[in-house]
Design an enzyme around this catalytic site. Structure first.
Site, PDB file in Angstrom:
ATOM      1  N   PRO A  10       0.792  -1.226   0.000  1.00 12.50           N
ATOM      2  CA  PRO A  10       0.000   0.000   0.000  1.00 12.50           C
ATOM      3  C   PRO A  10       0.831   1.286   0.000  1.00 12.50           C
ATOM      4  CG  PRO A  10      -0.111  -1.098   2.130  1.00 12.50           C
ATOM      5  CD  PRO A  10       0.540  -2.060   1.186  1.00 12.50           C
ATOM      6  N   ASN A  11       0.298   2.261  -0.718  1.00  8.54           N
ATOM      7  CA  ASN A  11       0.838   3.630  -0.814  1.00  8.54           C
ATOM      8  C   ASN A  11       2.086   3.731  -1.693  1.00  8.54           C
ATOM      9  OD1 ASN A  11      -1.144   4.781   1.024  1.00  8.54           O
ATOM     10  ND2 ASN A  11      -0.057   3.674   2.628  1.00  8.54           N
ATOM     11  N   ARG A  18       5.391  10.870  -2.567  1.00 12.85           N
ATOM     12  CA  ARG A  18       5.092  10.530  -1.171  1.00 12.85           C
ATOM     13  C   ARG A  18       6.329  10.721  -0.300  1.00 12.85           C
ATOM     14  NH1 ARG A  18       4.893   4.368   1.121  1.00 12.85           N
ATOM     15  NH2 ARG A  18       4.228   4.895   3.218  1.00 12.85           N
ATOM     16  N   TYR A  23      11.337   8.481   0.997  1.00 11.52           N
ATOM     17  CA  TYR A  23      11.223   7.436  -0.034  1.00 11.52           C
ATOM     18  C   TYR A  23      11.845   7.817  -1.378  1.00 11.52           C
ATOM     19  CZ  TYR A  23       8.044   5.448   3.397  1.00 11.52           C
ATOM     20  OH  TYR A  23       7.521   4.926   4.556  1.00 11.52           O
ATOM     21  N   ASN A  75       7.932  -5.780  -1.394  1.00 11.31           N
ATOM     22  CA  ASN A  75       7.902  -4.662  -0.450  1.00 11.31           C
ATOM     23  C   ASN A  75       6.484  -4.603   0.109  1.00 11.31           C
ATOM     24  OD1 ASN A  75       7.866  -2.368   1.041  1.00 11.31           O
ATOM     25  ND2 ASN A  75       8.881  -1.075  -0.485  1.00 11.31           N
ATOM     26  N   ALA A  78       3.329  -0.952   4.559  1.00 15.51           N
ATOM     27  CA  ALA A  78       2.809  -0.962   5.940  1.00 15.51           C
ATOM     28  C   ALA A  78       2.385  -2.359   6.386  1.00 15.51           C
ATOM     29  CB  ALA A  78       1.638   0.005   6.062  1.00 15.51           C
ATOM     30  N   GLU A  99      12.557  -9.658   1.071  1.00 13.88           N
ATOM     31  CA  GLU A  99      11.809  -8.507   1.598  1.00 13.88           C
ATOM     32  C   GLU A  99      12.583  -7.235   1.246  1.00 13.88           C
ATOM     33  OE1 GLU A  99      11.155  -8.801   5.839  1.00 13.88           O
ATOM     34  OE2 GLU A  99      10.614  -6.686   5.994  1.00 13.88           O
ATOM     35  N   HIS A 101      12.754  -2.881   1.258  1.00 13.64           N
ATOM     36  CA  HIS A 101      12.256  -1.581   1.729  1.00 13.64           C
ATOM     37  C   HIS A 101      13.137  -0.475   1.187  1.00 13.64           C
ATOM     38  CE1 HIS A 101       9.556  -3.544   4.513  1.00 13.64           C
ATOM     39  NE2 HIS A 101      10.557  -4.324   4.869  1.00 13.64           N
ATOM     40  N   ARG A 108      13.747   4.073  12.166  1.00 13.50           N
ATOM     41  CA  ARG A 108      12.551   4.917  12.124  1.00 13.50           C
ATOM     42  C   ARG A 108      11.730   4.693  13.406  1.00 13.50           C
ATOM     43  NH1 ARG A 108       9.620   4.485   6.499  1.00 13.50           N
ATOM     44  NH2 ARG A 108       8.583   6.268   7.455  1.00 13.50           N
TER      45      ARG A 108
END
Ligand code: DQA
Length: 149
Positions: A10-11, A18, A23, A75, A78, A99, A101, A108
């Site tokens: 998502p996003n 964004r 990012y 990825n 969230a 995975e 990111h 973070r």
């Protein structure tokens, strides 16, 4: 020839605009284009999907087994920190995955430290912006080469 599936959670459709300080400014289309080019140069085939819906990602993972997908770059965005359903889908199909990111999730907010995928992934690449995906693709290609020998 292997088929690699890249899944974006998502996003990530908003990449480029964004929170660019976190990012970066590279769009999702640009990332997918680059991965496609690199895959073709290596003699492989790449498919990509972005979804904001957990169930669509679950169903895409289920379909991946029937399609004979060899490797997944994921990825989960969230969903990394929340999704037992996506974890179970990956365990069910038993397709190796990395995975990915863009940001360093360990540098973070505390809630981003927890990943539902890290312990079942071949490995995790986190913190290199759009380059994280290229590093993950290179790692996947090296895994595929090892497995075909
Ligand atoms: C992300 C990190 C996640 O914590 C976040 O929810 C995202 C993107 C990354 O690529 O850095 O949406 O997966």
């Amino acid at each position: 020839m292997a088929t690699i599936l890249v899944l974006h959670g998502p996003n990530l459709n908003l990449l480029g605009t964004r929170e660019p300080e976190i990012y970066g400014t590279v769009s999702l289309d640009d990332i997918n284009q680059r991965l496609t080019e690199l895959s073709i140069s290596a003699g492989h085939h790449l498919l990509a999907l972005q979804s904001n819906a957990e169930y669509e990602l679950v169903e895409r993972i289920h379909d991946a087994r029937n399609e004979g997908i060899n490797f997944i770059l994921f990825n989960p965005a969230a969903f990394t920190h929340t999704s037992v359903a996506l974890r179970d889908a990956l365990l069910a199909v038993a397709i190796p995955f990395i995975e990915v990111h863009l940001s360093n999730i360990h540098d973070r907010e505390a809630f981003r430290e927890q990943s539902y995928f890290a312990d079942i992934a071949v490995g995790t690449i986190s913190g290199f912006g759009a380059t994280s995906y290229e590093l993950a693709l290179n790692a996947a290609l090296s895994q595929l080469n090892q497995n075909s020998q």
